[in-house]
Motif scaffolding. Sequence first.
Motif, PDB file in Angstrom:
ATOM      1  N   ARG A 244       0.832  -1.211   0.000  1.00  0.00           N
ATOM      2  CA  ARG A 244       0.000   0.000   0.000  1.00  0.00           C
ATOM      3  C   ARG A 244       0.862   1.255   0.000  1.00  0.00           C
ATOM      4  NH1 ARG A 244      -2.852  -2.980   4.303  1.00  0.00           N
ATOM      5  NH2 ARG A 244      -4.394  -4.262   3.226  1.00  0.00           N
ATOM      6  N   GLN A 258      -5.108  12.686   7.298  1.00  0.00           N
ATOM      7  CA  GLN A 258      -5.029  11.260   7.036  1.00  0.00           C
ATOM      8  C   GLN A 258      -5.932  10.520   8.014  1.00  0.00           C
ATOM      9  OE1 GLN A 258      -0.362  11.006   5.505  1.00  0.00           O
ATOM     10  NE2 GLN A 258      -1.095   9.590   7.054  1.00  0.00           N
ATOM     11  N   MET A 291     -10.497   3.125   0.515  1.00  0.00           N
ATOM     12  CA  MET A 291      -9.216   3.812   0.470  1.00  0.00           C
ATOM     13  C   MET A 291      -9.243   4.791  -0.704  1.00  0.00           C
ATOM     14  SD  MET A 291      -6.548   0.652   1.080  1.00  0.00           S
ATOM     15  CE  MET A 291      -5.350   1.583   0.182  1.00  0.00           C
ATOM     16  N   TYR A 431      -6.559  11.844   2.854  1.00  0.00           N
ATOM     17  CA  TYR A 431      -6.221  10.468   2.482  1.00  0.00           C
ATOM     18  C   TYR A 431      -6.930   9.516   3.441  1.00  0.00           C
ATOM     19  CZ  TYR A 431      -2.482  12.243  -0.503  1.00  0.00           C
ATOM     20  OH  TYR A 431      -1.771  12.894  -1.496  1.00  0.00           O
ATOM     21  N   LEU A 433      -6.766   5.776   4.402  1.00  0.00           N
ATOM     22  CA  LEU A 433      -5.769   4.717   4.234  1.00  0.00           C
ATOM     23  C   LEU A 433      -6.078   3.548   5.153  1.00  0.00           C
ATOM     24  CD1 LEU A 433      -2.730   7.166   4.261  1.00  0.00           C
ATOM     25  CD2 LEU A 433      -3.894   6.233   2.240  1.00  0.00           C
TER      26      LEU A 433
END
Length: 483
Positions: A244, A258, A291, A431, A433
């Motif tokens: 990833r 994030q 994601m 983001y 994640l």
Amino acid sequence: MIRLSTLPLLLSIALPAIAQPPAPTSILPPAASPATPPAVLPPPIIVPPPVPIPPLSPAQEAWANDWLQKGAEQGLMARARATGPLTGQALITALVDRAKALGTGRVDSADFLNVWALRPTPVDPRPALARAVAEDRLPQWAAGLTPPYAGYDGLRKGLATYERIRDKGGWPMLSADSSPDAVRKRIAIEDPAVTPAEPLSDVLQRAQRRYGLNPTGLLDARTLKELNVPVDERIGAIMANMERWRWMPRTLPVNRVQVNIAAAVLTVFEGDQPVKSMRAVTGSPDNQTPMLSSNIHSIVVNPPWNVPASIAKRELWPKGRATLIRQGYKIVGTPGGGERIVQPAGPNSALGRLKFDFDNPFAVYLHDTPSRGKFSSYDRLASHGCIRLEKPVPLAELMVAADPNLAGKVQELIDTGKTQRVSLPSQVAVYLLYWTAFASANGTMNFRSDPYGWDKLLASKIEASSRRLDPTAAPSPALASKD
């Protein structure tokens, strides 16, 4: 003050072919007719030939073959096997393939799940490889292929540690009746800081924090389960997280938000340093948070909730219209003659008082919530896919701080009770994640459970791709049977 940049959007346009009807037939002799003008065709797409790569010298070939054997160190396969040395075009092909795997991931993005929407940007490694061969700089070229992040390097070192543990036989399985000495020895395999004189409760608390568990200091069922995860599964998780990282852009905005989906934590970075962190609630295993990367462009203050049709059908319509109206929902007609459910803005709205909007194909966003109890839990994967925030007002204040008309006034806007959209002075990179393995500053590995099952799936895809494409790859005993 936070100043955040935007990310470009990549658009692809497909042009459909236009079919021409067949020419009409006639029994009459042909008559003179004007010449048909030639069809105007689009210019041909010229694909440049691949960049030629000079032949490698004997010394370069020896170095390249040795480097190719080290793919397991980068999590590209679980083990490597001895192969005969490659030469000529076969060696160049292997170098190009390895460079692509390190630069953008071993798994082709065509094989991604739809919710793995964080797609790497394709890169052609041939020009840089050609220069490296011509300038005799292959080691320097190879060193620049991997993600330039401490997070990736920590996983690489952790992978080596766990492979050594595996090669020594792994660790024993514990039970609720295991002796304190057996528990201490088991934890010490992963945690070199354990000492014989340290209270076992402290040893257990440190282990529980590494696994994202409630640090009770007791050998409860959750802790026992984590301690009994086989070492091969830990290696697979590290490999999946390294992959990833390879999907990430080589340069991240220094100011960004994030969200670690698996850990249900949001972190704000300013100047590439974490400045604020808060608990979140992310998607349940049945409602996975995707994601992705995008940009937060606006905040809706006092947002109503337009209930998605899937949630309405599954959870709300079965209650009956009267119950929904009694609970404050509104039933609104749609242009097609249907109906949808809307929850008006207010203190009981499922979106709370703030909603952070960013473009994405999944209709997910960050938002406040009136249900605060889940934030005190260590099991926070419970949403329908959106991200609920523990501290939405401070986050909003950070994002509007550069606008003197908005700075410090988020709560005032909320208190008006009015629904309004506030455009940010600068869009904020975001983001979402999925990190289930990461290294602490001292190098100790931390793990989170794999709630969506993505680690095992991705590790098996890495193995399958490596065996298909990489001449140095060999199957992992633990993962080969799971393809």
